[in-house]
Write a protein that holds these residues in place. Structure first.
Motif, PDB file in Angstrom:
ATOM      1  N   THR A 154     -44.307 -23.462  -1.175  1.00  0.00           N
ATOM      2  CA  THR A 154     -43.374 -24.621  -0.748  1.00  0.00           C
ATOM      3  C   THR A 154     -43.539 -25.908  -1.859  1.00  0.00           C
ATOM      4  OG1 THR A 154     -43.360 -23.559   1.246  1.00  0.00           O
ATOM      5  CG2 THR A 154     -42.458 -25.742   1.022  1.00  0.00           C
ATOM      6  N   GLU A 155     -42.425 -26.268  -2.066  1.00  0.00           N
ATOM      7  CA  GLU A 155     -42.392 -27.733  -2.809  1.00  0.00           C
ATOM      8  C   GLU A 155     -41.298 -28.720  -2.053  1.00  0.00           C
ATOM      9  OE1 GLU A 155     -41.572 -27.492  -6.807  1.00  0.00           O
ATOM     10  OE2 GLU A 155     -43.169 -25.774  -7.113  1.00  0.00           O
ATOM     11  N   PRO A 156     -41.590 -29.940  -2.274  1.00  0.00           N
ATOM     12  CA  PRO A 156     -40.319 -30.911  -1.409  1.00  0.00           C
ATOM     13  C   PRO A 156     -38.881 -30.310  -1.736  1.00  0.00           C
ATOM     14  CG  PRO A 156     -42.131 -32.170  -2.757  1.00  0.00           C
ATOM     15  CD  PRO A 156     -42.298 -30.652  -3.100  1.00  0.00           C
ATOM     16  N   GLY A 157     -38.753 -29.738  -2.655  1.00  0.00           N
ATOM     17  CA  GLY A 157     -37.352 -29.279  -2.963  1.00  0.00           C
ATOM     18  C   GLY A 157     -37.115 -27.798  -2.867  1.00  0.00           C
ATOM     19  N   ALA A 158     -38.275 -27.127  -2.873  1.00  0.00           N
ATOM     20  CA  ALA A 158     -38.002 -25.621  -2.419  1.00  0.00           C
ATOM     21  C   ALA A 158     -38.879 -25.119  -1.348  1.00  0.00           C
ATOM     22  CB  ALA A 158     -38.792 -24.812  -3.933  1.00  0.00           C
ATOM     23  N   GLY A 159     -38.085 -24.799  -0.327  1.00  0.00           N
ATOM     24  CA  GLY A 159     -38.610 -24.342   0.905  1.00  0.00           C
ATOM     25  C   GLY A 159     -38.025 -22.776   1.240  1.00  0.00           C
ATOM     26  N   SER A 160     -37.041 -22.683   1.627  1.00  0.00           N
ATOM     27  CA  SER A 160     -36.164 -21.351   1.886  1.00  0.00           C
ATOM     28  C   SER A 160     -35.854 -20.858   0.482  1.00  0.00           C
ATOM     29  CB  SER A 160     -35.149 -21.388   2.670  1.00  0.00           C
ATOM     30  OG  SER A 160     -35.318 -21.915   4.054  1.00  0.00           O
ATOM     31  N   ASP A 161     -35.731 -21.950  -0.386  1.00  0.00           N
ATOM     32  CA  ASP A 161     -35.442 -21.125  -1.555  1.00  0.00           C
ATOM     33  C   ASP A 161     -36.647 -21.341  -2.496  1.00  0.00           C
ATOM     34  OD1 ASP A 161     -34.012 -20.403  -4.045  1.00  0.00           O
ATOM     35  OD2 ASP A 161     -32.999 -22.498  -4.266  1.00  0.00           O
ATOM     36  N   ALA A 162     -37.619 -20.613  -2.272  1.00  0.00           N
ATOM     37  CA  ALA A 162     -38.900 -20.709  -2.716  1.00  0.00           C
ATOM     38  C   ALA A 162     -38.871 -20.370  -4.187  1.00  0.00           C
ATOM     39  CB  ALA A 162     -39.737 -19.463  -2.036  1.00  0.00           C
ATOM     40  N   ASN A 163     -37.916 -19.560  -4.863  1.00  0.00           N
ATOM     41  CA  ASN A 163     -37.916 -19.308  -6.308  1.00  0.00           C
ATOM     42  C   ASN A 163     -37.489 -20.508  -7.177  1.00  0.00           C
ATOM     43  OD1 ASN A 163     -38.626 -17.636  -8.253  1.00  0.00           O
ATOM     44  ND2 ASN A 163     -36.636 -16.756  -8.446  1.00  0.00           N
ATOM     45  N   SER A 164     -37.118 -21.573  -6.320  1.00  0.00           N
ATOM     46  CA  SER A 164     -36.482 -22.457  -7.230  1.00  0.00           C
ATOM     47  C   SER A 164     -37.506 -23.844  -7.322  1.00  0.00           C
ATOM     48  CB  SER A 164     -35.369 -23.420  -6.346  1.00  0.00           C
ATOM     49  OG  SER A 164     -35.786 -23.946  -5.073  1.00  0.00           O
ATOM     50  N   GLY A 165     -38.695 -23.525  -7.146  1.00  0.00           N
ATOM     51  CA  GLY A 165     -39.707 -24.668  -7.466  1.00  0.00           C
ATOM     52  C   GLY A 165     -39.933 -25.174  -9.061  1.00  0.00           C
ATOM     53  N   ILE A 180     -51.169 -26.405 -15.391  1.00  0.00           N
ATOM     54  CA  ILE A 180     -50.149 -26.291 -14.253  1.00  0.00           C
ATOM     55  C   ILE A 180     -49.783 -27.740 -13.847  1.00  0.00           C
ATOM     56  CG2 ILE A 180     -49.877 -25.713 -11.733  1.00  0.00           C
ATOM     57  CD1 ILE A 180     -51.193 -23.141 -12.452  1.00  0.00           C
ATOM     58  N   ASN A 181     -48.544 -28.094 -13.702  1.00  0.00           N
ATOM     59  CA  ASN A 181     -48.191 -29.389 -13.162  1.00  0.00           C
ATOM     60  C   ASN A 181     -47.161 -29.374 -12.061  1.00  0.00           C
ATOM     61  OD1 ASN A 181     -49.183 -31.754 -14.820  1.00  0.00           O
ATOM     62  ND2 ASN A 181     -48.702 -30.414 -16.539  1.00  0.00           N
ATOM     63  N   GLY A 182     -47.262 -30.044 -11.152  1.00  0.00           N
ATOM     64  CA  GLY A 182     -46.264 -30.130 -10.016  1.00  0.00           C
ATOM     65  C   GLY A 182     -46.995 -30.338  -8.736  1.00  0.00           C
ATOM     66  N   LYS A 206     -36.718 -17.170 -15.405  1.00  0.00           N
ATOM     67  CA  LYS A 206     -35.772 -16.954 -13.864  1.00  0.00           C
ATOM     68  C   LYS A 206     -36.767 -17.106 -12.657  1.00  0.00           C
ATOM     69  CE  LYS A 206     -32.383 -13.573 -11.707  1.00  0.00           C
ATOM     70  NZ  LYS A 206     -33.076 -12.440 -11.342  1.00  0.00           N
ATOM     71  N   ASN A 207     -37.783 -16.056 -12.769  1.00  0.00           N
ATOM     72  CA  ASN A 207     -38.752 -15.945 -11.645  1.00  0.00           C
ATOM     73  C   ASN A 207     -40.003 -16.972 -11.980  1.00  0.00           C
ATOM     74  OD1 ASN A 207     -36.879 -14.568  -9.990  1.00  0.00           O
ATOM     75  ND2 ASN A 207     -37.395 -12.792 -10.964  1.00  0.00           N
ATOM     76  N   ILE A 208     -40.407 -17.400 -10.607  1.00  0.00           N
ATOM     77  CA  ILE A 208     -41.854 -17.868 -10.789  1.00  0.00           C
ATOM     78  C   ILE A 208     -43.083 -16.977 -11.070  1.00  0.00           C
ATOM     79  CG2 ILE A 208     -41.354 -19.918  -9.774  1.00  0.00           C
ATOM     80  CD1 ILE A 208     -41.966 -18.692  -7.062  1.00  0.00           C
ATOM     81  N   THR A 209     -44.160 -17.447 -11.322  1.00  0.00           N
ATOM     82  CA  THR A 209     -45.457 -16.627 -11.541  1.00  0.00           C
ATOM     83  C   THR A 209     -46.567 -17.134 -10.732  1.00  0.00           C
ATOM     84  OG1 THR A 209     -44.717 -16.315 -14.072  1.00  0.00           O
ATOM     85  CG2 THR A 209     -46.891 -15.986 -13.618  1.00  0.00           C
TER      86      THR A 209
ATOM     87  N   GLN B 298     -30.393 -26.327  -0.448  1.00  0.00           N
ATOM     88  CA  GLN B 298     -31.318 -25.357  -1.003  1.00  0.00           C
ATOM     89  C   GLN B 298     -30.320 -24.283  -1.423  1.00  0.00           C
ATOM     90  OE1 GLN B 298     -35.188 -24.460  -0.202  1.00  0.00           O
ATOM     91  NE2 GLN B 298     -34.517 -26.317  -0.936  1.00  0.00           N
ATOM     92  N   PHE B 299     -30.850 -23.398  -2.757  1.00  0.00           N
ATOM     93  CA  PHE B 299     -29.922 -22.740  -3.200  1.00  0.00           C
ATOM     94  C   PHE B 299     -28.658 -23.470  -3.679  1.00  0.00           C
ATOM     95  CE2 PHE B 299     -32.078 -20.416   0.360  1.00  0.00           C
ATOM     96  CZ  PHE B 299     -32.847 -19.260  -0.148  1.00  0.00           C
TER      97      PHE B 299
END
Ligand SMILES: Cc1cc2nc3c(=O)[nH]c(=O)nc-3n(C[C@H](O)[C@H](O)[C@H](O)COP(=O)(O)OP(=O)(O)OC[C@H]3O[C@@H](n4cnc5c(N)ncnc54)[C@H](O)[C@@H]3O)c2cc1C
Ligand SMILES: Cc1cc2nc3c(=O)[nH]c(=O)nc-3n(C[C@H](O)[C@H](O)[C@H](O)COP(=O)(O)OP(=O)(O)OC[C@H]3O[C@@H](n4cnc5c(N)ncnc54)[C@H](O)[C@@H]3O)c2cc1C
Lengths: 602, 602
Positions: A154-165, A180-182, A206-209, B298-299
């Motif tokens: 989870t990030e401040p802007g990415a909760g339910s939308d976890a792939n948007s970190g 790594i930065n964030g 597109k996807n996180i690692t 989100q999203f």
């Protein structure tokens, strides 16, 4: 046990909806092996001695104490139940893992969260996706409790939308490290962990690692202050900042861009274990409540003798019973599927991954159902205690606060509700579960003239099992029509999805409670299951009411005119009892037993 | 306004169930006078500036700050709204009292409880039952906030069974004092009050007696430590011990043995005011939630645009709207009845007493309904905030914790549920509300053949009003049959009483929402009430579902065979819409508006 289980014999994930399950094919808590029962006793003893006896320390935010308890749990092997023997674990099956998670979690949500975050999302990504070297290096330390793990998604802007970190991982010029930065947020165990599973994006992937990151302040990792939270007060929850944190390339988990898949699969396991982690809370709350209610007198009467309290005690016990029934049923399905795949030549790692993924629908269902049940249970617990329930002197208020988080993390209950139906529809599209033909049969049935014969209901649960079959038709009718109407746009009709998922959830829980009880009645005798029979019936009755409401809501929100009329008629037909149970009597029967034993006793 | 209201024109307490109310006969928040609106603005301003701006101090248990706020409220006259002018008060009517209580209570449950305990149960027993001397001596000080009051009814062994207290009052040999001994528990404002209303037993009296007791540590009064509580953290709650505390005989309230009556009547007022005290919380929670939901993405979508959140926002607004509608409707009934009695020559004191007592049923209904609504509202508020809802940084978690007490004090919701039906049945027995003839009519109707004509529903709320009339029949059918069956033993069938009260509650709230909206649509135009119409319809739809479930439960728990069949048929007939509302569309309409205004805006 059944290492020779064949694929076709095991119900696939989501198939419960379209297949009739025989009671002999469900696993129940009464099927625990001797080894499992010993494990259960050991965990209960640990929980009583180390955790519950010091309950107030958790409420006073004694983070160090949570860590110390985790350490002790490690010493006793409880952190390693699910870990394969070759990595220092006990290598026990999925049911045993669930069982430990269940009985270790009821003392306080603080420990429960630390335990879950460490053994689940903190360790599993490595056991499930790690290379041999990664596993050799990290898993034994995590399994023993020498190191603790945390999970940074989870990030401040990415909760339910976890792939948007927005956290990034940049390959260094020499190709040896990722930098790594964030900023990660809400990280459980952050305050005392030695290892983070971190998700970050490489370039514009597109996807996180996923990465394994050792906690080292000298390596650009800083922590925020402890968050001040509603509940789970002594669970460490902090922000984690990564500033040019250097991670060796060999610490990447699975492949580049596979982080989202890892994250989601870790959550699947997390969800069913979270359900388990809410079960013993319910039992203990019920036990506390009945003990208080039999002692507390008002109007010269133990309050446990008032109908208002009888009703609460019975409903509390019933929801715990149904939750147990469904959780262990699914757990064993997962275990069997893993064993089947191992028998078929898959690596244990691969088998476990696929096994859990198969039952992702059930995992979501259980997460939602049991997290809400424990909340209601604690709420009624407070109410039974009256003013004392509002006091920190009794364990009710902390149970109520702690329960609240379970509806938010591991995917909010809204997300899990929508997922459960969404995944089912996807499985149907892929042909893994045939929803179409049974849905069409229901459509035909709707056109036909219903039979007015009253079947022979003399056998135990005959009417209840018929009812469950009918409830499945309600789901197929509503969801089927919705899919027809909205096609791929269905996921934009969230209110409809939510209604459908409420139906799905109730079917799974009700069926599980009935099957467990039927199985036990068959082997131990009906007389021995009098109260369990009452609970299964009561749960089903409540489920029918929920399904009526949600079915109604779904139907009237997308069908009109004759179609609406026909479906409402179907709803009525599929939710009608020929013999309504006397719910007051059912509750009285259940409460009588709970009062006589002075505890949750099923 | 209507000082010439005639007795026959005002609906008596409980009569809403058997009489049709015309929309012009209900008072609505849109009927506030200019003076009332000014008062409302002043209170909102006070709340924002003095309370909400310092929200975190309450969470840090800053008891002194609560006291300071009370002092400021006193300076501005807010403590004296209900107090007659001759005792230093503003002498405003009941609606204004409710309004102040409503808008002053939403900042924190800590202040709200202090305010409620002081102005309600701490002051009212004297204004309602005091002698002229007692009123002259104490009320001005309480009205100004020079002194604060507290109410000592509950004891360790006497909570719901308030009349069973063990505290004693013994006349001294010289006949000049009563010597009070005993232990009171859960006393709000104890930590900073100058005056206690104390209930104690004289000799072996059946009923307790009320006393005005000045707080004087030198006079045998000691306080326990502050209780550590789930919520309302800065509301002082302590035990109070009386050790040979000497109270002048002239400080007895009303007569010997009249304490229980005083206690109960004080609670009636307390209950409806407690409902008011939960209303603005709901508004503010809804406003916070919608503001967050329109900002949080989100999203790539504001979460406020997801159906799951739309549904929550719409339901939150709707329950607040219905709660307001019912609370002010009842408040004005009470006010009118007081004025009617004053006009008829009663003293204001007598008139107020009887006025409130008349609507004791509505007071219980409102207490239960609104306290549960605010809990749900806060619960959804947390959920909308996701992880942030679990943090003390946002106002959701405190709102949720604070709301929990409202379901426990002023009579638990179980007690109030049973009271509401119990009092209604008693009124029917006494002939104050004729339930019998309408119940018999329903019985006849059940035997008859239903009309299949579909009425003309072109007028606004035509079907909804018909539905409400039918829902009343459900109550009469279920409660009527239950009374027939169990007679005076009915009160031992608590589960049945609870089901009946759930029906009663929903009828009152749904009818109030519909009537308010109808009245406003008539005068301000239907177009201006689009969302209110949607809320009234949505509330009613939900009410129908609750009534179906509770009706079903009642019927199948005491009726069998043909009687059961007939009643279930009746239930079906009386809860069937000819045109089902599209609830998803209703919710969308409501949420659209709330989102556009970015606040609760009704
Ligand atoms: C105490 C605590 C411990 C935690 N521990 C960890 C941890 O160890 N590691 C970790 O990575 N995370 C952790 N989390 C984070 C947790 O997983 C997130 O809070 C959760 O996933 C919700 O995300 P959010 O808070 O950003 O809410 P949001 O995603 O912003 O959701 C807000 C609301 O919008 C709804 N919503 C969002 N998207 C949709 C949609 N598409 N459709 C409909 N509704 C939607 C949600 O259901 C919710 O009601 C923790 C959180 C807490 C509070
Ligand atoms: C924060 C706080 C502030 C308070 N402030 C005050 C105050 O200022 N002054 C004051 O006098 N009191 C005060 N109270 C006390 C409050 O009014 C009581 O807690 C309440 O009346 C319930 O009583 P109890 O706690 O003894 O619960 P009990 O009466 O023991 O009730 C326990 C449970 O049994 C149920 N029950 C009890 N009797 C029956 C029955 N006959 N049938 C069915 N169910 C039943 C109740 O509904 C409840 O669920 C306060 C309490 C709290 C927690």
């Amino acid at each position: 046990m059944n290492t020779t289980v064949k694929e076709k014999e095991i119900l696939r994930g989501g198939q419960f909806l379209v297949k009739e399950t025989h009671c002999d094919d469900v696993f129940t808590p009464e099927d625990f092996t001797e080894e499992q029962n010993m494990m259960k006793e050991a965990v209960i003893e640990f929980n009583d001695r180390e955790i519950i006896a010091h309950r107030e320390r958790f409420e006073k935010k004694d983070f160090a104490f949570t860590e110390a308890c985790m350490r002790k749990a490690g010493d006793l092997g409880f952190l390693s139940v699910a870990v394969p023997e070759e990595y220092g674990g006990l290598g026990m099956g999925f049911v045993s893992t669930m069982l430990v998670c269940d009985y270790i979690s009821s003392g306080t949500g603080s420990f429960s969260t630390a335990f879950g975050a460490h053994t689940g999302i903190g360790t599993m990504p490595i056991t499930l996706y790690g290379t041999e070297e990664q596993k050799q290096k990290y898993v034994p330390r995590l399994a023993s409790g020498e190191w603790f793990g945390a999970y940074c998604l989870t990030e401040p802007g990415a909760g339910s939308d976890a792939n948007s970190g927005k956290t990034t991982a940049e390959l260094t010029a020499d190709g040896k490290h990722y930098k790594i930065n964030g900023q990660k947020m809400w990280i459980s165990n952050a305050g005392f962990c030695k290892l983070f599973i971190v998700f970050a994006r490489i370039e514009n992937d597109k996807n996180i690692t996923g990465f394994i990151v050792e906690n080292d302040p000298a390596n650009g990792i800083t922590l925020g202050e402890e968050e001040h939270k509603l509940g789970i007060r002594a669970s460490s929850t902090r922000q984690v900042f990564f500033n040019d944190c250097m991670v060796p390339v060999e610490n990447m988990l699975a492949g580049r861009g596979e982080g989202f898949k890892i994250a989601m699969n870790a959550l699947n396991v997390g969800r069913i274990k979270l359900a388990a982690a809410c079960l013993d809370s319910q039992r203990r709350i019920t036990t506390h409540a009945v003990k208080y209610a039999t002692e507390r007198k008002q109007f010269n009467t133990p309050i446990a003798d008032f109908g208002a309290i009888i009703s609460k005690l019975a409903e509390m016990a019933t929801s715990a019973y149904a939750g147990e029934s469904a959780s262990y049923r699914a757990a064993k399905n997962i275990e069997d599927r893993i064993e089947m795949r191992v028998a078929a030549g898959n690596s244990h790692q691969e088998a476990e991954l696929k096994g859990v993924e198969e039952y992702a629908i059930e995992c979501s269902i259980l997460k939602v159902a049991v997290s809400e049940d424990v909340q209601n249970c604690a709420d009624e617990g407070i109410q039974i205690f009256g003013g004392m329930g509002f006091s920190e002197e009794t364990p009710m208020e902390a149970a109520w606060r702690d329960a609240r988080i379970a509806r938010i993390y591991e995917g909010t209950n809204e997300i899990n509700r929508m997922l459960s139906v969404g995944m089912l529809v996807k499985k149907a599209m892929k042909g893994h579960v045939d929803l179409l033909s049974p849905a069409m049969k229901v459509q035909e049935e709707l056109m036909g003239i219903p039979s007015f014969d009253i079947p022979d209901y003399s056998e135990l649960f005959a009417e209840e099992k018929e009812m469950i079959a009918k409830l499945k038709k309600v789901f197929l009718m509503v969801a089927g029509a919705a899919v027809q109407k909205f096609g791929p746009d269905l996921d934009q009709h969230q209110q409809l999805l939510l209604a459908a998922s409420n139906i799905l959830i109730e079917i799974y829980l009700a069926e599980s409670a009935v099957l467990r009880t039927e199985k036990n009645a068959k082997r131990f005798g009906e007389d021995s299951q009098k109260e369990q029979i009452a609970m299964a019936k009561l749960y089903l009755f409540n489920a029918v009411e929920i399904i009526k409401k949600n079915g109604m809501e779904g139907i009237i929100s997308f069908a009109e005119g004759d179609e609406q009329k026909m479906m409402l008629m179907g709803l009525k037909r599929f939710t009608k009892y020929n013999n309504y149970p006397n719910v007051v009597e059912l509750r009285n029967t259940i409460a009588e037993k709970v009062k006589a034993e002075n505890k949750y006793c099923f």
